[in-house]
Design a protein around this motif. Structure first.
Motif, PDB file in Angstrom:
ATOM      1  N   VAL A 119       0.834  -1.210   0.000  1.00  0.00           N
ATOM      2  CA  VAL A 119       0.000   0.000   0.000  1.00  0.00           C
ATOM      3  C   VAL A 119       0.866   1.256   0.000  1.00  0.00           C
ATOM      4  O   VAL A 119       0.555   2.245  -0.667  1.00  0.00           O
ATOM      5  N   PHE A 120       1.980   1.189   0.735  1.00  0.00           N
ATOM      6  CA  PHE A 120       2.913   2.319   0.806  1.00  0.00           C
ATOM      7  C   PHE A 120       4.293   1.842   0.335  1.00  0.00           C
ATOM      8  O   PHE A 120       5.118   1.436   1.146  1.00  0.00           O
ATOM      9  N   PRO A 121       4.525   1.869  -0.981  1.00  0.00           N
ATOM     10  CA  PRO A 121       5.823   1.388  -1.509  1.00  0.00           C
ATOM     11  C   PRO A 121       7.003   2.149  -0.925  1.00  0.00           C
ATOM     12  O   PRO A 121       8.096   1.582  -0.779  1.00  0.00           O
ATOM     13  N   ASP A 122       6.795   3.423  -0.646  1.00  0.00           N
ATOM     14  CA  ASP A 122       7.840   4.232  -0.032  1.00  0.00           C
ATOM     15  C   ASP A 122       7.469   4.475   1.429  1.00  0.00           C
ATOM     16  O   ASP A 122       6.554   3.852   1.962  1.00  0.00           O
ATOM     17  N   GLU A 123       8.131   5.382   2.073  1.00  0.00           N
ATOM     18  CA  GLU A 123       7.820   5.673   3.472  1.00  0.00           C
ATOM     19  C   GLU A 123       6.386   6.168   3.626  1.00  0.00           C
ATOM     20  O   GLU A 123       5.808   6.749   2.701  1.00  0.00           O
ATOM     21  N   VAL A 124       5.852   5.963   4.827  1.00  0.00           N
ATOM     22  CA  VAL A 124       4.499   6.443   5.130  1.00  0.00           C
ATOM     23  C   VAL A 124       4.606   7.887   5.608  1.00  0.00           C
ATOM     24  O   VAL A 124       5.228   8.175   6.630  1.00  0.00           O
TER      25      VAL A 124
END
Length: 494
Positions: free
Chosen positions: A333-338
């Motif tokens: 859902v969050f490929p990078d940081e949230v």
């Protein structure tokens, strides 16, 4: 000679008093025979009952489990000192107790430690007072109001992540302490509308006072069971209560709504203090009740939410394969940081939801609840109980009964909350936030803060521990406590 006569008089008086007390206890037990003849009953030691079991805090839950096993019943009667109390982990009885209007009062003895002039209010108020209290405070937990708090939930999550990142790569750390510190900040901000800066003298004093209060309340809950609650009223405890009362009064005085007609916080959020001050203007509360309701909500939201977050991290640290699966779900859902978690985002994590539910099954923040009858009423077919009879539901034990959860009930297994497994169980087999009209008013607040924090942390950090799952010993405190709180190692994910 006169000394001997005096001693004889004392002995004779004591003997007479003991005979009178014994007779009264006999008569009391006989008066409850219509109940004890229909329910398996533990009488324990005369005048003490089974209360002696509560003095070994680390063995309370194992003693309860053994009692149910020995009596071979999910609903029993036990004598605590000279008071009969019904214990039940029978889902159908629990459904009746938590939903019936006859059981709206909280169990007197179970919540005695809340009657300290600081934390009680909506938590323990009798039914006739609780109803207007809940109505006055309910806008705080309305959907729209909770949505307005999401930026604050996310800010707190980012602050916790930064703090834990700063201590990553070292030895095992006190993660619980970090979570509690920021959780208290969030509670004071959302409930009182006041920002407390971390690390300031005032902030540290408040955090220390809360820790002292929780410790003394836990002791009081044990001693009150045998009428010795006064032993915990130490000078240190009284000093802490005074400090916390003055804190809330000061926060109330500084609240913007005292200087304006608005019933809302500066950006539209409705805080508990604003709502209680509004109720005071309407004659529902007096000044002291405003203090108590506000403080009760701070304490309830801070302690239960922090305990729940910590417990999930502990379980995941002890079960790395499950933690990896949660991480993959969050990363999808969050490929990078949230950077921010929204309300709609939380619907995208079914496996995390199962992990949270399983954690709250094995480590429910509120491990025991109790109700008290308003009038003589039926507990279950064929069993009528008198007015003011206390019924206690040990949620911790309910969540671990093998009759309900199977032979591996003590094992951490998120699959217990697959839809097909949920469908097989009674709706009252699981009640992490209680059930019925007197359930936890802030359960949705807790659920949102819990998920925002966990999604943020688990995307960026990996947790591990050398502490073994089978070595965990839970203890009854104000919320569920650990005899030894596992320390966690932290690793920053790429």
């Amino acid at each position: 000679m006169s000394v001997l006569i005096s001693m004889q008089s004392v002995i004779l008086t004591a003997a007479i008093m003991l005979l009178i007390a014994s007779w009264r206890l006999y008569e009391k037990r006989r008066s409850f025979r219509n109940i004890t003849s229909k329910l398996p009953t533990q009488y324990g030691v005369p005048f003490v009952g089974i209360a002696y079991q509560f003095f070994y805090s680390s063995k309370v839950y194992s003693s309860l489990s053994r009692s149910f096993d020995e009596l071979k019943s999910l609903t029993t009667c036990v004598w605590v000192a000279t008071t009969p109390i019904i214990l039940t982990v029978e889902p159908e009885v629990i459904k009746h107790v938590t939903s019936s209007s006859e059981f709206l009062n909280k169990a007197r003895d179970l919540y005695a430690h809340f009657n300290n002039g600081v934390i009680n209010g909506i938590i323990v108020n009798p039914a006739e007072k609780w109803k207007p209290d809940r109505k006055a405070i309910s806008p705080f937990v309305s959907h729209n109001n909770l949505m307005s708090f999401f930026p604050l939930f996310n800010d707190t999550a980012q602050n916790v992540k930064r703090k834990l990142t700063s201590i990553a790569g070292r030895d095992e750390q006190d993660v619980f302490g970090v979570i509690k510190a920021f959780g208290l900040q969030l509670s004071i901000l959302t409930i009182m509308g006041m920002k407390m800066e971390e690390g300031t003298k005032k902030y540290n004093e408040i955090l220390n006072a809360f820790n002292i209060l929780v410790h003394h309340m836990a002791e009081n809950s044990v001693y009150s069971s045998v009428g010795l609650g006064f032993l915990t009223l130490t000078p240190d405890y009284k000093k802490t209560l005074k400090f916390l009362r003055e804190l809330v009064r000061d926060l109330i005085k500084k609240n913007p709504s005292l200087k304006a007609e608005s019933d809302e916080y500066e950006d539209g959020k409705q805080t508990v203090i604003n709502l209680t001050l509004k109720a005071m203007k309407q004659g529902i509360y007096n000044v002291k009740e405003v203090e108590i309701q506000s403080f009760s909500m701070i304490a309830a939201s801070y302690e239960t939410s922090a305990t729940a977050v910590y417990s999930v991290l502990v379980m995941l640290a002890m079960h790395p394969e499950i933690q990896d699966r949660v991480f993959e779900e969050v990363r999808s859902v969050f490929p990078d940081e949230v950077s921010s978690v929204g309300y709609d985002d939380m619907k995208k994590f079914p496996y995390l939801d199962m992990v949270i539910a399983e954690t709250l099954r094995l480590a429910p923040p509120i491990p025991c609840i109790g109700r008290q009858t308003l009038n003589e009423t039926e507990l279950r077919p064929g069993v009528r109980i008198p007015k003011e009879m206390q019924v206690v539901i040990p949620i911790y034990e309910l969540h671990r009964r093998k009759e309900i959860w199977g032979p591996e009930a003590d094992r951490f297994n998120p699959d217990n909350f697959l839809p097909e497994n949920i469908a097989k169980r009674h709706p009252c087999a699981y009640m992490a936030f209680s059930k019925g009209p007197r359930n936890c008013i802030g359960f949705r607040y807790a659920e949102f803060t819990l998920r925002v924090l966990l999604i943020t942390l688990l995307r960026s950090l990996k947790f591990s521990t050398t502490f073994k799952y089978h070595d965990i010993v839970f203890m009854p405190k104000v919320t569920l406590g650990y005899e030894v709180e596992p320390l966690l190692s932290i690793e920053v994910r790429a």
